[in-house]
Design a protein around this motif. Structure first.
Motif, PDB file in Angstrom:
ATOM      1  N   LEU A 172      44.019  29.507  37.688  1.00 54.30           N
ATOM      2  CA  LEU A 172      42.701  29.972  37.261  1.00 54.30           C
ATOM      3  C   LEU A 172      42.710  30.507  35.829  1.00 54.30           C
ATOM      4  N   LEU A 173      43.764  31.203  35.443  1.00 56.49           N
ATOM      5  CA  LEU A 173      43.797  31.791  34.104  1.00 56.49           C
ATOM      6  C   LEU A 173      43.780  30.729  33.013  1.00 56.49           C
ATOM      7  N   THR A 174      44.258  29.523  33.336  1.00 58.76           N
ATOM      8  CA  THR A 174      44.258  28.466  32.323  1.00 58.76           C
ATOM      9  C   THR A 174      42.853  27.983  31.984  1.00 58.76           C
ATOM     10  N   GLU A 175      41.857  28.389  32.786  1.00 56.64           N
ATOM     11  CA  GLU A 175      40.466  28.028  32.482  1.00 56.64           C
ATOM     12  C   GLU A 175      39.823  29.040  31.534  1.00 56.64           C
ATOM     13  N   ALA A 176      40.592  30.039  31.086  1.00 56.25           N
ATOM     14  CA  ALA A 176      40.039  31.113  30.257  1.00 56.25           C
ATOM     15  C   ALA A 176      40.338  30.937  28.775  1.00 56.25           C
ATOM     16  N   GLY A 177      40.719  29.732  28.375  1.00 57.51           N
ATOM     17  CA  GLY A 177      40.971  29.483  26.964  1.00 57.51           C
ATOM     18  C   GLY A 177      42.454  29.394  26.651  1.00 57.51           C
ATOM     19  N   PRO A 178      42.804  29.021  25.425  1.00 58.17           N
ATOM     20  CA  PRO A 178      44.196  28.733  25.078  1.00 58.17           C
ATOM     21  C   PRO A 178      45.114  29.958  25.072  1.00 58.17           C
ATOM     22  N   GLN A 179      44.606  31.113  24.706  1.00 57.72           N
ATOM     23  CA  GLN A 179      45.435  32.329  24.681  1.00 57.72           C
ATOM     24  C   GLN A 179      44.667  33.478  25.337  1.00 57.72           C
ATOM     25  N   PRO A 180      44.446  33.387  26.639  1.00 58.56           N
ATOM     26  CA  PRO A 180      43.576  34.371  27.289  1.00 58.56           C
ATOM     27  C   PRO A 180      44.246  35.727  27.456  1.00 58.56           C
ATOM     28  N   HIS A 181      43.443  36.767  27.402  1.00 57.56           N
ATOM     29  CA  HIS A 181      43.913  38.099  27.761  1.00 57.56           C
ATOM     30  C   HIS A 181      44.221  38.099  29.257  1.00 57.56           C
ATOM     31  N   PRO A 182      45.247  38.818  29.696  1.00 56.96           N
ATOM     32  CA  PRO A 182      45.574  38.820  31.128  1.00 56.96           C
ATOM     33  C   PRO A 182      44.413  39.206  32.045  1.00 56.96           C
ATOM     34  N   ASP A 183      43.446  39.952  31.539  1.00 61.11           N
ATOM     35  CA  ASP A 183      42.294  40.364  32.351  1.00 61.11           C
ATOM     36  C   ASP A 183      41.144  39.366  32.311  1.00 61.11           C
ATOM     37  N   ALA A 184      41.302  38.264  31.574  1.00 60.46           N
ATOM     38  CA  ALA A 184      40.178  37.361  31.340  1.00 60.46           C
ATOM     39  C   ALA A 184      39.592  36.789  32.626  1.00 60.46           C
ATOM     40  N   ALA A 185      40.434  36.573  33.636  1.00 56.27           N
ATOM     41  CA  ALA A 185      39.972  35.961  34.885  1.00 56.27           C
ATOM     42  C   ALA A 185      39.706  36.987  35.984  1.00 56.27           C
ATOM     43  N   ARG A 186      39.762  38.275  35.660  1.00 58.61           N
ATOM     44  CA  ARG A 186      39.696  39.310  36.695  1.00 58.61           C
ATOM     45  C   ARG A 186      38.410  39.207  37.538  1.00 58.61           C
ATOM     46  N   ARG A 187      37.270  39.018  36.904  1.00 60.26           N
ATOM     47  CA  ARG A 187      36.002  38.959  37.646  1.00 60.26           C
ATOM     48  C   ARG A 187      36.002  37.793  38.629  1.00 60.26           C
ATOM     49  N   TRP A 188      36.522  36.653  38.209  1.00 59.62           N
ATOM     50  CA  TRP A 188      36.550  35.460  39.048  1.00 59.62           C
ATOM     51  C   TRP A 188      37.553  35.625  40.201  1.00 59.62           C
ATOM     52  N   VAL A 189      38.708  36.194  39.901  1.00 62.68           N
ATOM     53  CA  VAL A 189      39.697  36.442  40.939  1.00 62.68           C
ATOM     54  C   VAL A 189      39.159  37.419  41.978  1.00 62.68           C
ATOM     55  N   ALA A 190      38.484  38.465  41.510  1.00 66.17           N
ATOM     56  CA  ALA A 190      37.910  39.455  42.431  1.00 66.17           C
ATOM     57  C   ALA A 190      36.899  38.798  43.363  1.00 66.17           C
ATOM     58  N   HIS A 191      36.126  37.846  42.847  1.00 68.97           N
ATOM     59  CA  HIS A 191      35.139  37.154  43.682  1.00 68.97           C
ATOM     60  C   HIS A 191      35.827  36.303  44.739  1.00 68.97           C
ATOM     61  N   VAL A 192      36.887  35.588  44.349  1.00 66.23           N
ATOM     62  CA  VAL A 192      37.638  34.788  45.311  1.00 66.23           C
ATOM     63  C   VAL A 192      38.153  35.670  46.443  1.00 66.23           C
ATOM     64  N   LEU A 193      38.732  36.809  46.095  1.00 64.44           N
ATOM     65  CA  LEU A 193      39.266  37.719  47.108  1.00 64.44           C
ATOM     66  C   LEU A 193      38.157  38.289  47.989  1.00 64.44           C
ATOM     67  N   GLN A 194      37.005  38.545  47.390  1.00 60.55           N
ATOM     68  CA  GLN A 194      35.890  39.120  48.161  1.00 60.55           C
ATOM     69  C   GLN A 194      35.357  38.128  49.187  1.00 60.55           C
ATOM     70  N   VAL A 195      35.174  36.866  48.797  1.00 57.40           N
ATOM     71  CA  VAL A 195      34.505  35.925  49.701  1.00 57.40           C
ATOM     72  C   VAL A 195      35.461  35.297  50.710  1.00 57.40           C
ATOM     73  N   PHE A 196      36.721  35.142  50.325  1.00 57.32           N
ATOM     74  CA  PHE A 196      37.681  34.541  51.257  1.00 57.32           C
ATOM     75  C   PHE A 196      38.476  35.595  52.045  1.00 57.32           C
ATOM     76  N   GLY A 197      38.646  36.767  51.469  1.00 61.40           N
ATOM     77  CA  GLY A 197      39.508  37.757  52.093  1.00 61.40           C
ATOM     78  C   GLY A 197      40.961  37.463  51.793  1.00 61.40           C
ATOM     79  N   GLU A 198      41.790  38.493  51.818  1.00 63.11           N
ATOM     80  CA  GLU A 198      43.188  38.337  51.408  1.00 63.11           C
ATOM     81  C   GLU A 198      43.936  37.309  52.241  1.00 63.11           C
ATOM     82  N   ASP A 199      43.597  37.193  53.535  1.00 63.45           N
ATOM     83  CA  ASP A 199      44.343  36.301  54.413  1.00 63.45           C
ATOM     84  C   ASP A 199      44.087  34.821  54.138  1.00 63.45           C
ATOM     85  N   ARG A 200      43.039  34.517  53.364  1.00 66.89           N
ATOM     86  CA  ARG A 200      42.709  33.122  53.076  1.00 66.89           C
ATOM     87  C   ARG A 200      42.862  32.796  51.603  1.00 66.89           C
ATOM     88  N   VAL A 201      43.619  33.609  50.865  1.00 68.07           N
ATOM     89  CA  VAL A 201      43.874  33.369  49.451  1.00 68.07           C
ATOM     90  C   VAL A 201      45.368  33.217  49.243  1.00 68.07           C
TER      91      VAL A 201
END
Length: 225
Positions: free
Chosen positions: A196-225
């Motif tokens: 997922l982080l590779t979709e945040a540009g060539p030199q992304p900040h480590p936090d660049a994907a945080r919002r998207w990752v948080a959404h994945v965890l919210q909708v799938f739950g930890e057991d399905r990620v």
């Protein structure tokens, strides 16, 4: 801890159409040992090796690598799901206990409805019957198609690669967020954050994907990620 998605490739094989010198950071041979050197310091003990070329020859090579390295618990390979003998091909590959799934490279196929064509039914049903996983290498526009696919093959195990690769660099949120939530609620699919982080540009900040990752965890739950 198990790495659910890693790659190994050998440039001299010549079947990685997407892997060119335009990607200098990864345009090199990557061995199982290279992966272990990166993974082991983080407590990763084993992993799942995923195809990177749309050829059965590469899948056979990956299976051979898996046999040589006990840390490789499984392989997600490739075969031509439209071939007239696709069910037989799938059964032959599945004779190796290390084969856990197959991955048509849907993101590279121009027709977003490709996976829904009737001609794929024998192959997909065979995968379902054998308990193989379909790794969905998709973009956001494929998510509604995945809902249809899951309804047709309720027993087919589905894994979404790279959270369907939203364009984080461009701030893409909708309809990705809503469509992903619907897949999570309406199917038994699981989701890999993986690249997922590779979709945040060539030199992304480590936090660049945080919002998207948080959404994945919210909708799938930890057991399905």
């Amino acid at each position: 801890m198990i790495d659910a998605h890693f790659h190994s490739w050998l440039l001299s094989r010549g079947d990685y159409g997407w892997l060119t010198s335009a990607l200098p950071a990864i345009y090199r041979d990557v061995s199982i040992a290279d992966w272990q050197a990166q993974a082991a310091p983080h407590g990763v003990k084993a992993g799942v090796l995923v195809q990177a070329a749309p050829t059965e020859a590469e899948t056979q090579w990956l299976l051979a690598q898996a046999q040589q390295h006990p840390a490789v618990l499984g392989v997600v390979g490739w075969t031509d799901l439209l071939a007239p003998d696709a069910p037989a091909r799938i059964r032959a590959l599945a004779a190796s206990p290390k084969l856990k799934g197959l991955r048509p490279m849907l993101q590279d196929i121009a027709d977003p409805d490709w996976i829904l064509q009737a001609a794929l039914a024998p192959a997909l049903q065979t995968m379902s019957d054998l308990g193989l996983v379909l790794d969905a290498l998709i973009k956001p526009l494929h998510l509604p198609r995945l809902l249809t696919l899951a309804a047709r093959y309720p027993a087919l195990k589905l894994v979404i690669d790279h959270a369907a690769k939203p364009d984080i660099a461009a701030g893409q949120w909708e309809p990705w967020a809503s469509d992903l939530a619907e897949v999570a609620s309406q199917t038994k699919a699981v989701c890999k954050i993986s690249g997922l982080l590779t979709e945040a540009g060539p030199q992304p900040h480590p936090d660049a994907a945080r919002r998207w990752v948080a959404h994945v965890l919210q909708v799938f739950g930890e057991d399905r990620v």
